[in-house]
Design a protein around this motif. Structure first.
Motif, mmCIF file in Angstrom:
data_model
loop_
_atom_site.group_PDB
_atom_site.id
_atom_site.type_symbol
_atom_site.label_atom_id
_atom_site.label_comp_id
_atom_site.label_asym_id
_atom_site.label_seq_id
_atom_site.Cartn_x
_atom_site.Cartn_y
_atom_site.Cartn_z
ATOM 1 N N SER A 147 2.309 -3.733 -2.151
ATOM 2 C CA SER A 147 3.597 -3.059 -2.138
ATOM 3 C C SER A 147 3.685 -2.187 -0.898
ATOM 4 O O SER A 147 2.666 -1.738 -0.360
ATOM 5 C CB SER A 147 3.768 -2.187 -3.393
ATOM 6 O OG SER A 147 3.772 -2.973 -4.559
ATOM 7 N N LEU A 148 4.895 -1.954 -0.435
ATOM 8 C CA LEU A 148 5.082 -1.055 0.704
ATOM 9 C C LEU A 148 4.876 0.394 0.271
ATOM 10 O O LEU A 148 5.065 0.740 -0.897
ATOM 11 C CB LEU A 148 6.496 -1.221 1.272
ATOM 12 C CG LEU A 148 6.821 -2.577 1.896
ATOM 13 C CD1 LEU A 148 8.325 -2.698 2.116
ATOM 14 C CD2 LEU A 148 6.077 -2.776 3.202
ATOM 15 N N ASP A 149 4.492 1.241 1.225
ATOM 16 C CA ASP A 149 4.418 2.670 0.953
ATOM 17 C C ASP A 149 5.097 3.422 2.095
ATOM 18 O O ASP A 149 5.605 2.825 3.042
ATOM 19 C CB ASP A 149 2.976 3.137 0.747
ATOM 20 C CG ASP A 149 2.088 2.905 1.961
ATOM 21 O OD1 ASP A 149 2.532 3.201 3.090
ATOM 22 O OD2 ASP A 149 0.939 2.442 1.782
ATOM 23 N N GLU A 150 5.100 4.740 2.021
ATOM 24 C CA GLU A 150 5.871 5.547 2.966
ATOM 25 C C GLU A 150 5.402 5.372 4.406
ATOM 26 O O GLU A 150 6.181 5.544 5.339
ATOM 27 C CB GLU A 150 5.832 7.021 2.560
ATOM 28 C CG GLU A 150 6.908 7.843 3.220
ATOM 29 C CD GLU A 150 7.161 9.166 2.527
ATOM 30 O OE1 GLU A 150 7.966 9.954 3.049
ATOM 31 O OE2 GLU A 150 6.561 9.412 1.468
ATOM 32 N N SER A 151 4.151 4.995 4.596
ATOM 33 C CA SER A 151 3.655 4.791 5.954
ATOM 34 C C SER A 151 4.291 3.570 6.629
ATOM 35 O O SER A 151 4.182 3.407 7.846
ATOM 36 C CB SER A 151 2.129 4.640 5.945
ATOM 37 O OG SER A 151 1.739 3.405 5.353
ATOM 38 N N HIS A 152 4.978 2.730 5.850
ATOM 39 C CA HIS A 152 5.581 1.509 6.400
ATOM 40 C C HIS A 152 7.076 1.666 6.697
ATOM 41 O O HIS A 152 7.703 0.731 7.187
ATOM 42 C CB HIS A 152 5.398 0.352 5.412
ATOM 43 C CG HIS A 152 3.976 0.101 5.027
ATOM 44 N ND1 HIS A 152 3.576 -0.151 3.729
ATOM 45 C CD2 HIS A 152 2.841 0.085 5.774
ATOM 46 C CE1 HIS A 152 2.267 -0.331 3.691
ATOM 47 N NE2 HIS A 152 1.792 -0.192 4.914
ATOM 48 N N SER A 181 8.850 -3.170 -4.406
ATOM 49 C CA SER A 181 8.769 -3.836 -3.104
ATOM 50 C C SER A 181 7.556 -4.750 -3.110
ATOM 51 O O SER A 181 6.683 -4.643 -3.967
ATOM 52 C CB SER A 181 8.666 -2.816 -1.960
ATOM 53 O OG SER A 181 7.429 -2.111 -2.031
ATOM 54 N N CYS A 182 7.523 -5.635 -2.129
ATOM 55 C CA CYS A 182 6.392 -6.548 -2.011
ATOM 56 C C CYS A 182 6.215 -6.892 -0.539
ATOM 57 O O CYS A 182 7.195 -7.013 0.200
ATOM 58 C CB CYS A 182 6.637 -7.817 -2.816
ATOM 59 S SG CYS A 182 5.194 -8.905 -2.953
ATOM 60 N N CYS A 183 4.971 -7.001 -0.098
ATOM 61 C CA CYS A 183 4.726 -7.359 1.299
ATOM 62 C C CYS A 183 3.481 -8.223 1.412
ATOM 63 O O CYS A 183 2.612 -8.225 0.540
ATOM 64 C CB CYS A 183 4.578 -6.110 2.169
ATOM 65 S SG CYS A 183 3.143 -5.074 1.810
ATOM 66 N N LEU A 185 0.222 -8.730 3.735
ATOM 67 C CA LEU A 185 -0.583 -7.966 4.677
ATOM 68 C C LEU A 185 -1.288 -8.895 5.659
ATOM 69 O O LEU A 185 -1.812 -9.943 5.276
ATOM 70 C CB LEU A 185 -1.616 -7.119 3.938
ATOM 71 C CG LEU A 185 -1.074 -6.083 2.953
ATOM 72 C CD1 LEU A 185 -2.223 -5.366 2.259
ATOM 73 C CD2 LEU A 185 -0.163 -5.075 3.656
ATOM 74 N N GLY A 186 -1.311 -8.496 6.933
ATOM 75 C CA GLY A 186 -2.032 -9.236 7.949
ATOM 76 C C GLY A 186 -3.506 -8.885 7.942
ATOM 77 O O GLY A 186 -3.980 -8.104 7.099
ATOM 78 N N ALA A 187 -4.232 -9.433 8.894
ATOM 79 C CA ALA A 187 -5.679 -9.211 8.962
ATOM 80 C C ALA A 187 -6.029 -7.749 9.160
ATOM 81 O O ALA A 187 -7.110 -7.297 8.746
ATOM 82 C CB ALA A 187 -6.270 -10.052 10.092
ATOM 83 N N ASP A 188 -5.122 -6.982 9.793
ATOM 84 C CA ASP A 188 -5.377 -5.568 10.034
ATOM 85 C C ASP A 188 -4.917 -4.677 8.892
ATOM 86 O O ASP A 188 -4.968 -3.450 8.988
ATOM 87 C CB ASP A 188 -4.702 -5.115 11.328
ATOM 88 C CG ASP A 188 -3.187 -5.307 11.297
ATOM 89 O OD1 ASP A 188 -2.663 -5.848 10.293
ATOM 90 O OD2 ASP A 188 -2.516 -4.911 12.276
ATOM 91 N N GLY A 189 -4.461 -5.285 7.801
ATOM 92 C CA GLY A 189 -4.029 -4.507 6.643
ATOM 93 C C GLY A 189 -2.616 -3.970 6.735
ATOM 94 O O GLY A 189 -2.193 -3.215 5.860
ATOM 95 N N GLN A 190 -1.882 -4.372 7.767
ATOM 96 C CA GLN A 190 -0.508 -3.924 7.937
ATOM 97 C C GLN A 190 0.473 -5.024 7.525
ATOM 98 O O GLN A 190 0.173 -6.211 7.657
ATOM 99 C CB GLN A 190 -0.256 -3.533 9.397
ATOM 100 C CG GLN A 190 -1.026 -2.303 9.848
ATOM 101 C CD GLN A 190 -0.683 -1.084 9.011
ATOM 102 O OE1 GLN A 190 0.480 -0.721 8.849
ATOM 103 N NE2 GLN A 190 -1.707 -0.449 8.450
ATOM 104 N N PRO A 191 1.657 -4.651 7.028
ATOM 105 C CA PRO A 191 2.631 -5.646 6.585
ATOM 106 C C PRO A 191 3.099 -6.543 7.733
ATOM 107 O O PRO A 191 3.375 -6.054 8.829
ATOM 108 C CB PRO A 191 3.796 -4.803 6.048
ATOM 109 C CG PRO A 191 3.210 -3.468 5.748
ATOM 110 C CD PRO A 191 2.128 -3.263 6.771
ATOM 111 N N VAL A 192 3.180 -7.834 7.460
ATOM 112 C CA VAL A 192 3.732 -8.785 8.433
ATOM 113 C C VAL A 192 4.999 -9.449 7.884
ATOM 114 O O VAL A 192 5.738 -10.097 8.616
ATOM 115 C CB VAL A 192 2.697 -9.854 8.823
ATOM 116 C CG1 VAL A 192 1.482 -9.207 9.481
ATOM 117 C CG2 VAL A 192 2.262 -10.690 7.614
#
Length: 272
Positions: A147-152, A181-183, A185-192
């Motif tokens: 899920s997305l969080d405020e950092s995104h 929400s739903c996302c 995550l890429g290899a670096d742990g960030q949403p793609v």
């Protein structure tokens, strides 16, 4: 008149009788009655037998383009009457409205009478998944979902076509922190790739970073979000702009349907 919290629960039951055309207001009330989020006033022309119901967010001093006023009316005459005779709409502020196409024409005509500039933002198909079992089987093994969080918030705002300013940031932050929400995550742990829920309970803001497209992430996210909404008892629906043929076909292929005679539309008052 403004509804109390108890009256809002009753209104949710009442507007359900007018689905699917009352879908936005129904979704708005359903979330508001269950989730704490940005403050919204629920207004009706009369109670308990109302003809018009308005979900009116509390705006900043000069208005907020991304806090939509959502309107459902049982008939156009009642809508015109309440707009003419009340202060539901402050024509001196920047306002954004979401309602059916015929009812938007009434608002635009009243704005023209007052020489108020109004801009069309979008005309959309309303796509509804009537039965969660209509979803096709989606292969998601090897895909990291979260899920997305405020950092995104900044990333989502940067990629949203209506975004970039602080008003959009406030809206997205409210969505991310309060609604499903739903996302991916890429290899670096960030949403793609991601999908959010609007205050009206509609799924939307679906986006995949260009370098990660063609991997089926959109199908995975739509399926994931549909199941989350269904599990929480929320309606499963979304809007697709008329010109977005690719997304329309994708949703149709995933079991979403529409009333072909119905369109939802958004317009905005642009005061200097």
């Amino acid at each position: 008149m403004e509804l109390t919290e108890d009256q809002q629960k009753t209104a949710e039951i009442e507007v359900k009788r007018y689905l699917p055309r009352s879908q936005q207001v129904y979704g708005y009330l359903m979330l508001k009655n269950r989730v704490r989020s940005d403050p919204v006033k629920i207004l009706v022309d009369r109670w308990p037998q109302f003809n018009v119901i308005v979900c009116k967010p509390q705006w900043e001093e000069r208005g907020d383009h991304f806090k939509d006023m959502i309107i459902f009316a049982k008939d156009g005459a009642a809508l015109e009457e309440i707009i003419r005779k009340s202060s539901v709409i402050d024509w001196t502020q920047n306002n954004c409205f979401g309602t059916s196409l015929p009812h938007m024409e009434i608002i635009k005509a009243l704005a023209a009478e007052k020489n108020v500039p109004i801009e069309k933002l979008a005309v959309c198909h309303m796509m509804i998944l009537e039965d969660i079992h209509h979803l096709p089987s989606i292969e998601s093994s090897g895909i990291s979902l979260s899920s997305l969080d405020e950092s995104h918030v900044a990333l989502v705002n940067q990629m949203w076509k209506f975004g970039k300013d602080e008003e959009a940031v406030r809206m997205i932050r409210n969505m991310v922190t309060n609604f499903p929400s739903c996302c991916v995550l890429g290899a670096d742990g960030q949403p793609v790739s991601w999908m959010l829920t609007y205050a009206s309970c509609a799924m939307g803001m679906l986006y995949t970073l260009p370098e990660h497209r063609g991997k089926g992430y959109a199908k995975v996210l739509i399926s994931c979000m549909a199941k989350r909404h269904h599990a929480q008892g929320y309606p499963v629906y979304c809007f697709v702009e008329e010109e977005n043929v690719v997304s329309y076909r994708l949703l149709k292929n995933m079991g979403f349907t529409e009333d072909p005679s119905y369109r939802e539309t958004w317009c905005r008052i642009n005061q200097p």
